[in-house]
Design a protein around this motif. Structure first.
Motif, PDB file in Angstrom:
ATOM      1  N   ARG A 179      47.162 -43.902 -20.508  1.00 54.31           N
ATOM      2  CA  ARG A 179      47.756 -42.842 -21.331  1.00 54.31           C
ATOM      3  C   ARG A 179      47.703 -41.504 -20.614  1.00 54.31           C
ATOM      4  N   TYR A 180      46.578 -41.209 -19.987  1.00 57.09           N
ATOM      5  CA  TYR A 180      46.463 -39.958 -19.225  1.00 57.09           C
ATOM      6  C   TYR A 180      47.475 -39.937 -18.083  1.00 57.09           C
ATOM      7  N   LEU A 181      47.655 -41.043 -17.414  1.00 59.23           N
ATOM      8  CA  LEU A 181      48.616 -41.085 -16.302  1.00 59.23           C
ATOM      9  C   LEU A 181      50.043 -40.866 -16.814  1.00 59.23           C
ATOM     10  N   ASP A 182      50.346 -41.382 -18.004  1.00 59.21           N
ATOM     11  CA  ASP A 182      51.664 -41.137 -18.604  1.00 59.21           C
ATOM     12  C   ASP A 182      51.844 -39.656 -18.922  1.00 59.21           C
ATOM     13  N   ILE A 183      50.796 -39.021 -19.421  1.00 57.79           N
ATOM     14  CA  ILE A 183      50.871 -37.594 -19.757  1.00 57.79           C
ATOM     15  C   ILE A 183      51.065 -36.764 -18.487  1.00 57.79           C
ATOM     16  N   ILE A 184      50.407 -37.149 -17.414  1.00 53.78           N
ATOM     17  CA  ILE A 184      50.587 -36.450 -16.136  1.00 53.78           C
ATOM     18  C   ILE A 184      52.017 -36.618 -15.638  1.00 53.78           C
ATOM     19  N   ALA A 185      52.588 -37.812 -15.792  1.00 55.36           N
ATOM     20  CA  ALA A 185      53.975 -38.036 -15.394  1.00 55.36           C
ATOM     21  C   ALA A 185      54.920 -37.162 -16.222  1.00 55.36           C
ATOM     22  N   ALA A 186      54.613 -36.983 -17.505  1.00 54.62           N
ATOM     23  CA  ALA A 186      55.441 -36.120 -18.353  1.00 54.62           C
ATOM     24  C   ALA A 186      55.345 -34.664 -17.906  1.00 54.62           C
ATOM     25  N   LEU A 187      54.166 -34.242 -17.479  1.00 52.24           N
ATOM     26  CA  LEU A 187      54.017 -32.881 -16.960  1.00 52.24           C
ATOM     27  C   LEU A 187      54.819 -32.706 -15.675  1.00 52.24           C
ATOM     28  N   GLN A 188      54.871 -33.735 -14.858  1.00 54.72           N
ATOM     29  CA  GLN A 188      55.702 -33.678 -13.655  1.00 54.72           C
ATOM     30  C   GLN A 188      57.176 -33.509 -14.040  1.00 54.72           C
ATOM     31  N   ALA A 189      57.612 -34.269 -15.030  1.00 53.46           N
ATOM     32  CA  ALA A 189      59.003 -34.170 -15.478  1.00 53.46           C
ATOM     33  C   ALA A 189      59.312 -32.789 -16.036  1.00 53.46           C
ATOM     34  N   ALA A 190      58.297 -32.115 -16.575  1.00 51.83           N
ATOM     35  CA  ALA A 190      58.482 -30.771 -17.123  1.00 51.83           C
ATOM     36  C   ALA A 190      58.442 -29.693 -16.037  1.00 51.83           C
ATOM     37  N   GLY A 191      58.129 -30.079 -14.805  1.00 52.94           N
ATOM     38  CA  GLY A 191      58.172 -29.121 -13.703  1.00 52.94           C
ATOM     39  C   GLY A 191      56.843 -28.802 -13.055  1.00 52.94           C
ATOM     40  N   ALA A 192      55.763 -29.424 -13.504  1.00 58.99           N
ATOM     41  CA  ALA A 192      54.463 -29.160 -12.888  1.00 58.99           C
ATOM     42  C   ALA A 192      54.415 -29.696 -11.463  1.00 58.99           C
ATOM     43  N   GLU A 193      53.718 -28.963 -10.601  1.00 60.12           N
ATOM     44  CA  GLU A 193      53.570 -29.375  -9.202  1.00 60.12           C
ATOM     45  C   GLU A 193      52.199 -29.982  -8.922  1.00 60.12           C
ATOM     46  N   ALA A 194      51.284 -29.788  -9.831  1.00 59.45           N
ATOM     47  CA  ALA A 194      49.942 -30.344  -9.754  1.00 59.45           C
ATOM     48  C   ALA A 194      49.349 -30.269 -11.152  1.00 59.45           C
ATOM     49  N   VAL A 195      48.195 -30.918 -11.347  1.00 55.72           N
ATOM     50  CA  VAL A 195      47.540 -30.916 -12.656  1.00 55.72           C
ATOM     51  C   VAL A 195      46.067 -30.580 -12.485  1.00 55.72           C
ATOM     52  N   ILE A 196      45.602 -29.642 -13.305  1.00 50.27           N
ATOM     53  CA  ILE A 196      44.182 -29.301 -13.349  1.00 50.27           C
ATOM     54  C   ILE A 196      43.483 -30.241 -14.325  1.00 50.27           C
ATOM     55  N   LEU A 197      42.469 -30.945 -13.844  1.00 44.96           N
ATOM     56  CA  LEU A 197      41.611 -31.732 -14.721  1.00 44.96           C
ATOM     57  C   LEU A 197      40.585 -30.767 -15.301  1.00 44.96           C
ATOM     58  N   GLY A 198      41.008 -30.067 -16.341  1.00 42.51           N
ATOM     59  CA  GLY A 198      40.251 -28.940 -16.876  1.00 42.51           C
ATOM     60  C   GLY A 198      39.217 -29.332 -17.906  1.00 42.51           C
ATOM     61  N   CYS A 199      38.634 -30.491 -17.735  1.00 47.26           N
ATOM     62  CA  CYS A 199      37.452 -30.917 -18.473  1.00 47.26           C
ATOM     63  C   CYS A 199      36.612 -31.672 -17.461  1.00 47.26           C
ATOM     64  N   THR A 200      35.329 -31.401 -17.433  1.00 50.58           N
ATOM     65  CA  THR A 200      34.500 -31.920 -16.343  1.00 50.58           C
ATOM     66  C   THR A 200      34.310 -33.433 -16.401  1.00 50.58           C
ATOM     67  N   GLU A 201      34.723 -34.083 -17.505  1.00 53.40           N
ATOM     68  CA  GLU A 201      34.616 -35.546 -17.584  1.00 53.40           C
ATOM     69  C   GLU A 201      35.876 -36.283 -17.130  1.00 53.40           C
ATOM     70  N   ILE A 202      37.034 -35.625 -17.073  1.00 51.14           N
ATOM     71  CA  ILE A 202      38.283 -36.345 -16.856  1.00 51.14           C
ATOM     72  C   ILE A 202      38.323 -37.044 -15.506  1.00 51.14           C
ATOM     73  N   ALA A 203      37.738 -36.446 -14.482  1.00 51.22           N
ATOM     74  CA  ALA A 203      37.764 -37.064 -13.153  1.00 51.22           C
ATOM     75  C   ALA A 203      37.077 -38.419 -13.142  1.00 51.22           C
ATOM     76  N   MET A 204      36.110 -38.628 -14.035  1.00 49.40           N
ATOM     77  CA  MET A 204      35.457 -39.931 -14.111  1.00 49.40           C
ATOM     78  C   MET A 204      36.466 -41.002 -14.527  1.00 49.40           C
ATOM     79  N   LEU A 205      37.367 -40.650 -15.435  1.00 54.27           N
ATOM     80  CA  LEU A 205      38.365 -41.596 -15.925  1.00 54.27           C
ATOM     81  C   LEU A 205      39.430 -41.886 -14.872  1.00 54.27           C
ATOM     82  N   LEU A 206      39.836 -40.858 -14.128  1.00 56.64           N
ATOM     83  CA  LEU A 206      40.964 -40.996 -13.202  1.00 56.64           C
ATOM     84  C   LEU A 206      40.533 -41.217 -11.753  1.00 56.64           C
ATOM     85  N   ASP A 207      39.261 -41.413 -11.527  1.00 58.01           N
ATOM     86  CA  ASP A 207      38.757 -41.623 -10.168  1.00 58.01           C
ATOM     87  C   ASP A 207      39.466 -42.800  -9.511  1.00 58.01           C
TER      88      ASP A 207
END
Length: 237
Positions: A178-206
């Motif tokens: 689900r997180y990867l889908d949300i990141i793909a949607a941010l790319q479609a909206a024009g984002a060039e990168a994504v901040i993992l702005g919660c200190t736990e998220i990197a554990m999930l997406l490692d």
């Protein structure tokens, strides 16, 4: 570094604080070699009462709690302070004032990394507080960045996963997808990168292959903390 101490305000959650401790020590060891490690003082907050204050918008009370802990670290010899949480930077200014020592802000090394990568439009994932309140976005915008957020429904899901799963050490494949889908949607909206702005998220997406470059705020903050310790004068930039 003898006699120079960095104070960590952790426990928010302890799952990510453990990563802070490991990453800061590894960077110091790699820089200095041998059996060297980082001189740290840790005050680990009981997160449940603090999470209740967050939910009810009691930020002044939260600032008092963290500020008192920070002051204790200063009295124990810490020369600077690290809040091991993106969300609790909502109260970074009053906490630093109460502690009476400089604070290394989590957004600053992230901004430096975005500038180095020549990124101008960035997506932001985090707790609902971090995504929707001004304290984090305004610091990014003041640095010239355009900040893109997920939709309201996506923000709800990102927030739910953080508190119901990641802060409790649960890394579920469905949430990762689900997180990867949300990141793909941010790319479609024009984002060039994504901040993992919660200190736990990197554990999930490692180790995941995401649609965009991911900026791990835990890793960037930890590196900045170690670099501060490694500076002879411990200057705060």
């Amino acid at each position: 570094m003898t006699g120079k101490l960095l104070g960590l305000l952790g426990g928010m959650s302890w799952e990510s604080t453990a990563h802070y401790y490991a990453q800061i020590n590894r960077r110091v060891r790699d820089a200095r070699g041998g059996l060297h490690s980082a001189p740290l003082l840790l005050h680990s907050i009981d997160f449940a009462p603090l999470a209740e204050l967050q939910r009810h918008g009691e930020w002044a009370q939260a600032a008092e709690l963290l500020g008192a802990a920070g002051r204790g670290l200063a009295q124990a010899g810490a020369g600077a302070l690290l809040i091991c949480s993106n969300t609790m930077h909502q109260v970074a200014v009053p906490v630093a004032e109460r502690a009476g020592i400089p604070l290394l802000h989590i957004a600053d090394p992230t901004i430096a990394a975005l500038r180095a990568a020549n990124v101008g439009r960035v997506g932001l994932l985090g707790t609902r507080f971090t995504m929707e309140q001004a304290f984090y976005r305004e610091r990014l915008q003041a640095a010239g960045l355009q900040v893109l957020l997920p939709t309201a429904a996506e923000r709800d899901e990102v927030h739910r996963v953080i508190f119901d799963e990641l802060c409790q050490g649960r890394l579920l494949p469905a949430s990762r997808a689900r997180y990867l889908d949300i990141i793909a949607a941010l790319q479609a909206a024009g984002a060039e990168a994504v901040i993992l702005g919660c200190t736990e998220i990197a554990m999930l997406l490692d180790g995941c292959q995401a649609a965009l470059p991911l900026l791990d705020t835990t890793a960037l903050h930890s590196a900045a903390a170690a670099d501060w310790l490694l500076q002879p004068d411990n200057a705060v930039c």
